[in-house]
Design an enzyme around this catalytic site. Structure first.
Site, mmCIF file in Angstrom:
data_model
loop_
_atom_site.group_PDB
_atom_site.id
_atom_site.type_symbol
_atom_site.label_atom_id
_atom_site.label_comp_id
_atom_site.label_asym_id
_atom_site.label_seq_id
_atom_site.Cartn_x
_atom_site.Cartn_y
_atom_site.Cartn_z
ATOM 1 N N HIS A 113 34.095 26.138 -93.323
ATOM 2 C CA HIS A 113 33.943 25.823 -91.901
ATOM 3 C C HIS A 113 35.321 25.446 -91.372
ATOM 4 O O HIS A 113 35.998 24.613 -91.961
ATOM 5 C CB HIS A 113 32.980 24.644 -91.739
ATOM 6 C CG HIS A 113 32.508 24.450 -90.332
ATOM 7 N ND1 HIS A 113 33.344 24.019 -89.321
ATOM 8 C CD2 HIS A 113 31.297 24.618 -89.768
ATOM 9 C CE1 HIS A 113 32.651 23.949 -88.192
ATOM 10 N NE2 HIS A 113 31.408 24.298 -88.437
ATOM 11 N N ARG A 132 33.794 23.000 -79.883
ATOM 12 C CA ARG A 132 34.546 24.112 -79.305
ATOM 13 C C ARG A 132 33.691 24.832 -78.264
ATOM 14 O O ARG A 132 34.175 25.294 -77.246
ATOM 15 C CB ARG A 132 34.978 25.082 -80.405
ATOM 16 C CG ARG A 132 36.146 24.554 -81.236
ATOM 17 C CD ARG A 132 36.477 25.457 -82.404
ATOM 18 N NE ARG A 132 35.558 25.296 -83.502
ATOM 19 C CZ ARG A 132 35.133 26.286 -84.303
ATOM 20 N NH1 ARG A 132 35.553 27.513 -84.125
ATOM 21 N NH2 ARG A 132 34.290 26.037 -85.283
#
Lengths: 550, 262, 292
Positions: free
Chosen positions: A325, A345
């Site tokens: 990740h 994000r």
């Protein structure tokens, strides 16, 4: 060492640069890469491509598959029991044994009961507590194409592209076709997905997705789903045996899987469980710490199910591809590796290097994003250094409240906000430091679209299963994966169990066969598997350890 | 986490027994550093699962403090014990058959009438939740408030273990949330349509086509795909915005003031 | 005028019509009731035992929160809550050492200086708004409607918290007359209805309700008007079903009708004994339920 609002002086200097570049960066996003650019980045910087990190499997149905040393070590290891273990007294006689008490296991058990199995003839065996799993820790969301401007066809394309077109088509089809049904089932169970006042789901974008179809429950999505599922299983009176991992599968004399040997971790008493059908839902492998990466995974993620399945001859697929990740917490050290959900994000926070400059499109698929971060810190030398030896890149979280209004992070990301506050950092005012962390097992046990492995009587679902995501999973498809395939496996296993077959004599012949394969491959080792739990005992304490009988 | 050489050592007491550990570790890491291999008392290691509730005292206060071992730094002089399990037995219910009324939660958990508003549970909660207030909301049939205030609960059980009325707060919160999610929040309008379309086979053809494509053909289709616009600056849904607990360490009001200053 | 408002558990769960009517009526009189942001049960069932400190925490906490929220005064509709809170407040002022003990037990988190007060809504109406203003706001006098004001006990006793003379109270009479109604009085106006005995000895409550309604009927009353949600429950559900059962109004509902407010706000159809037939009989409401 002086900390100013959680950060030392050296990192504060870099934060000042991030603040300086922020006004120009607002509303201005670094462009996305082409497929070819992605490929180059991956081959040069993704940990899966690093030379010397892997070796091929030396025996078995997936001989030749290149896998990380840490995982290969588990396959090239001795079983915990001998084949002459006394199997005469059977402790439990079941229709269905589910090995693994996370999301997939719970969904499978529930649907097996809904399909008609008597709950008292079902059992979930788990090595920690019911619900202790990566499912609980998933934060950002679950994908489903349930709006008119979206369709399962778009979802299908996104999944295939994210997986570099190596996914098994029939599995991807099952995933995207069942998704809206899963969401509807959850809605009826009372899962509190984020919705507006008319009931429309709030659906966010995710890395590599062409439509905003990420359903979430703040940033506790996995926890919310898991606790509702766990409650549902409890209300259906499905027995759960905790702290009792399976250490070896049992077969019958025809080579069908017929249950497992469990061990009570606290009393070391073993249990013989005979079951007409078995589903492996043991989750991931983050606690093997491939290439010494920290991990987002829970304490028990040690690939036990892969070992169990391989011992009885199940096919594996895509284990050369492990997901890192891109945003694991990199500071402070106590948080190293913990998941910083992609949703940050998705809400607008941009990654920047130590100079406050953007260097990548914020929502590339995960392997691409992770590789970009690694390149920024290594080859380009533009990472932010920490005192504990690792570097990372900034994730400019204050942008979220600036874009969506004050209080957004508090409301949409309470878990993360709380986590940072506990360590003295206010992520609404200061950026957070991130670096790739070991996150997800993209591949696993090979199954058909109903979770059936290549060994009769054995099913698999959830993270332990492979082929759905190809070489790379997109955000929001793992929560979906365990629901879709947990359900399919539960239903299929229930129907298999109801066919007239009854397991004949129990056998551990496969243990002997495995030992033979080890010998023939010239593997001499005292390592054992499954691992069950990682070892974090202090070096000093281990050096002075004495195993005295008590 | 690598422990470097010049980190000062501090003293902690685990169940009354002294151990010398480097400062800067979480309680969980300190216990492991001392040589304990945790079987109970470790789960997600990230503050989500409630496996590691810990009670401790310090020498500068008579009070008992509570914490999650994976999220709290060990301090010099801490005297601690882990409490990895709090007994819970609840009667099963079938959510589909519940008719939600103001007294539904009270019917399932009659002991909540014994809440004397002492707030011990709130003070004990390692997540900073207003536990007493969600029980009070449940008591008066305000399911929405009970659901919202209890949302971040990780079921660690510390609240229940300290409650003079032996209330099972986290079980009450769970039922409140399920009732709220199922009966109060409206069902998603488009969802049933999409499920019906799928059941009717409306997507068979397009999916058959996609499943039959080669990787190269898929690549082409993939590179041509259109993206949905992301609403910029839209109000994201924040149903729980009003429900931030005053027990949380950072005052929500500060953020608004800062915004005005900018 | 704005005043902090404490609803209490019962109002929210089973007397919402009283609250709906009260909010509408007070608004019409220029009084804005602001529900306390965070409040807890007044502790009526457990808070007034004379021993065991922890059981006083509930009502004291309501006052502590009131102060934290920047107010000194709170109004309440429920007679039980009013009585509990008022008595707990006196207790807190007279025995400050108990408050100190509470504070220590709670780690300093619960702290109250005795500086707040609680008012019953009838006190607000009588003393702050005034009957003259109420009379002036009436658009549809309740002419010909004969009501028997029932006080019960919590509003009036003990005298240290009672809002009116416990033997011969006047507030409901004065209020009803200001609305233009005819008042029927009697000795049982201030007798306890039986309160919580309805749970396990409802024959006691039934007997008292029967006696009181009989007295009211003999005096010519057509309806009971009262204030307390528990009295309301007892009177509304324990009269035997018959044509002669007396409908039971909250005073706020009668105020709303007399003010000509939107009947939908007044919860007129939520009672067991129907209110509309009597109102229609007196032309106070039209067949379709609007006040025309």
């Amino acid at each position: 060492m002086e900390l100013i609002d959680g950060y030392p002086e050296s990192m504060r200097e870099s934060i000042t640069l991030v603040e300086r570049t922020r006004p120009a960066r607002m509303g201005c996003t670094f462009p996305a890469m082409s497929l070819d650019e992605r490929k180059i980045l991956l081959t040069h910087f993704h940990p899966d491509y690093k030379a010397g990190a892997k070796r091929p499997l030396l025996f078995g149905p997936s001989k030749g598959m290149s896998i990380n040393h840490e995982l290969a070590d588990l396959f090239e290891a001795r079983p915990l029991i001998r084949s002459n273990l006394n199997l005469k007294h059977v402790d439990s006689d079941l229709d269905l044994l589910v090995i693994g008490g996370g999301g997939a296991g719970t969904v499978a058990a529930i649907w097996a009961v809904k399909e008609g199995l008597d709950p008292s003839r079902v059992m979930i065996a788990t090595k920690l507590r019911h619900g202790d799993s990566n499912s609980t820790m998933a934060q950002g969301g679950i994908q489903a194409a349930d709006r008119p401007q979206d369709s399962p066809a778009h979802h299908y394309l996104d999944v295939m592209g994210g997986g570099h077109f190596t996914n098994r088509p029939e599995l991807v089809r099952a995933l995207v076709e069942d998704a809206p049904l899963i969401i509807q089932w959850h809605e009826r169970l009372g899962v509190m997905y984020d919705k507006d006042s008319q009931g429309h789901f709030v659906e966010n974008p995710g890395g590599g997705t062409s439509r905003n179809r990420m359903h979430s429950a703040r940033d506790y999505t996995g926890l919310e789903i898991m606790r509702v599922l766990r409650d549902e299983a409890r209300n259906l009176a499905i027995p759960v045996v905790e702290f009792s991992p399976a250490i070896e599968l049992l077969c019958d004399e025809q080579g069908r899987v017929a249950g497992a040997v469990l061990i009570n971790l606290e009393t070391k008493r073993y249990h013989i469980v005979r079951a007409k059908t078995t589903i492996i839902t043991t989750g991931g492998l983050g606690r093997l710490h491939m290439q010494q990466y920290p991990t987002t995974n829970h304490y028990g993620a040690t690939a036990d199910g892969l070992v169990l399945a391989y011992r009885v001859g199940a096919d594996l697929v895509d284990l050369d591809a492990v997901q890192y990740h891109p945003t694991g917490a990199a500071f402070p050290a106590q948080m190293a590796g913990l998941l910083i959900t992609e949703k940050v994000r998705g809400l607008g926070a941009q990654p920047t290097n130590c100079n406050g400059d953007q260097f990548v499109f914020p929502l590339e698929p995960r392997d691409v994003e992770a590789s970009a971060f690694i390149r920024e810190c290594s080859e380009r030398g533009l990472g932010v250094d920490t005192m504990h030896g690792i570097s990372g890149v900034w994730l400019d979280s204050p942008m979220v409240d600036l874009i969506h209004g004050p209080g957004t992070i508090r409301a949409a990301l309470p878990a993360m906000f709380r986590m940072y506050t506990r360590f003295g950092i206010d992520m609404t005012r200061d950026p957070i430091l991130v670096y790739p962390t070991l996150h997800y097992q993209n591949g696993g046990i090979a199954t058909d679209e109903n979770g059936a492995t290549t060994v009769p009587g054995l099913y698999a679902a959830g993270e332990v299963m492979g082929g759905v995501h190809g070489k790379n999973r997109l955000m929001g498809n793992s929560l979906l994966d365990f629901n879709v395939f947990g359900r399919r496996a539960g239903i299929a296993a229930a129907n298999y169990a109801r066919a007239e077959y009854t397991p004949s004599r129990l056998s551990l012949a496969h243990v002997d066969a495995y030992e033979t394969m080890l010998r023939e491959a010239n593997i001499e080792t005292t390592r054992t598997a499954p691992r069950i739990l990682p070892d974090y005992r202090g070096k000093e304490a281990l050096e002075r350890y004495l195993d005295i009988p008590l | 986490m690598t422990v470097t050489e010049n980190v000062p050592l501090i003293s902690m007491q685990l169940m009354g027994k002294d151990y010398s550990v480097p400062s800067g570790l979480t309680i969980m890491a300190a216990i492991e550093y001392a040589g304990y291999k945790l079987v109970r008392g470790a789960g997600c290691r990230g503050g989500f699962c409630g496996a590691c509730p810990t009670l401790y005292r310090r020498d500068d206060s008579h009070r008992i403090f509570t914490a999650l071992a994976c999220q709290t730094l060990v301090e010099d002089g801490m005297c601690l014990v882990q409490m990895p399990f709090v007994p819970l037995m609840t009667k099963p219910y079938e959510l589909q058959t519940i008719v939600p009324r103001p007294n539904t939660l009270l019917q399932h958990f009659p002991e909540i009438a014994g809440c004397v508003a002492c707030n011990t549970c709130t003070r004990a909660c390692p997540q900073g939740l207003q536990v007493m207030d969600y029980i009070q909301a449940a008591l008066r049939g305000d399911t929405k408030r009970a659901a919202m205030l209890s949302f971040d609960c990780i079921s660690c059980g510390i609240c229940s273990s300290r409650c003079p009325a032996d209330i099972k707060h986290y079980a009450v919160g769970l039922l409140a949330r399920r009732i709220y999610g199922k009966f109060v929040i409206p069902a998603a309008p488009d969802l049933s349509e999409r499920v019906a379309e799928l059941e009717a086979g409306d997507y068979q053809d397009v999916l058959n086509e996609l499943v039959g494509m080669s990787a190269a053909e898929l690549r082409v289709r993939y590179e041509q795909r259109s993206f949905e616009a992301v609403a910029d600056g839209g109000e994201t849904h924040s149903a729980t915005k009003r429900y931030n607990s005053p027990v949380d360490p950072v005052d929500f009001q500060d953020e608004i003031e800062i915004e005005i200053e900018r | 005028m704005q005043i902090a408002y404490y609803p209490g558990c019962t109002i929210k769960a089973s007397a919402s019509q009283h609250e709906g009517a009260a909010l509408a009526v007070l608004r019409a009189l220029g009084v804005e009731l602001r529900e306390m942001e965070e409040w807890n049960c007044c502790g009526v069932v457990h808070s007034l035992t004379s021993d065991n400190l922890i059981r006083h925490m509930a009502p004291v906490r309501v006052f502590a929160r009131l102060r934290e929220q920047g107010a000194n005064e709170v109004a309440t509709l429920c007679d039980m809550c009013f009585n509990t809170l008022a008595r707990a407040n006196i207790h807190a002022r007279q025995q400050p050492e108990q408050i100190v003990a509470m504070s220590v037990t709670s780690g300093g988190e619960l702290s109250y200086d005795g500086g707040a007060s609680v008012q019953h809504m009838l006190q607000i109406l009588r003393d702050r708004v005034g009957f003259a203003k109420i009379r002036a706001r009436v658009r549809r006098p309740l002419r010909g409607l004969r009501v028997y004001p029932y006080y019960g006990c919590k509003l009036l006793r003990p005298s240290e918290v009672g809002i009116d003379d416990p033997e011969t109270p006047a507030v409901l009479r004065d209020l009803m007359q200001a609305l233009g109604a005819t008042v029927v009085e009697g000795s049982l106006q201030t007798q306890c209805c039986g309160a919580y005995h309805v749970v396990d000895h409802d024959e006691i409550v039934a007997e008292r309700v029967a006696a009181t309604t009989a007295q009211a009927s003999v005096g010519g009353a057509e309806a009971i008007v009262l204030s307390c949600p528990l009295c309301h429950y007892n009177f509304d559900t324990l009269q035997p079903a018959s044509d002669t059962a007396l409908p039971v109004f909250y005073y706020t509902q009668l105020m709303g009708i007399a003010f000509g407010l939107e009947p939908g706000q007044l919860g007129l159809e939520e009672q067991q004994i129907a209110l509309l037939p009597l109102l229609q009989q007196h032309n106070l409401i039209h067949a379709k339920g609007d006040l025309g």
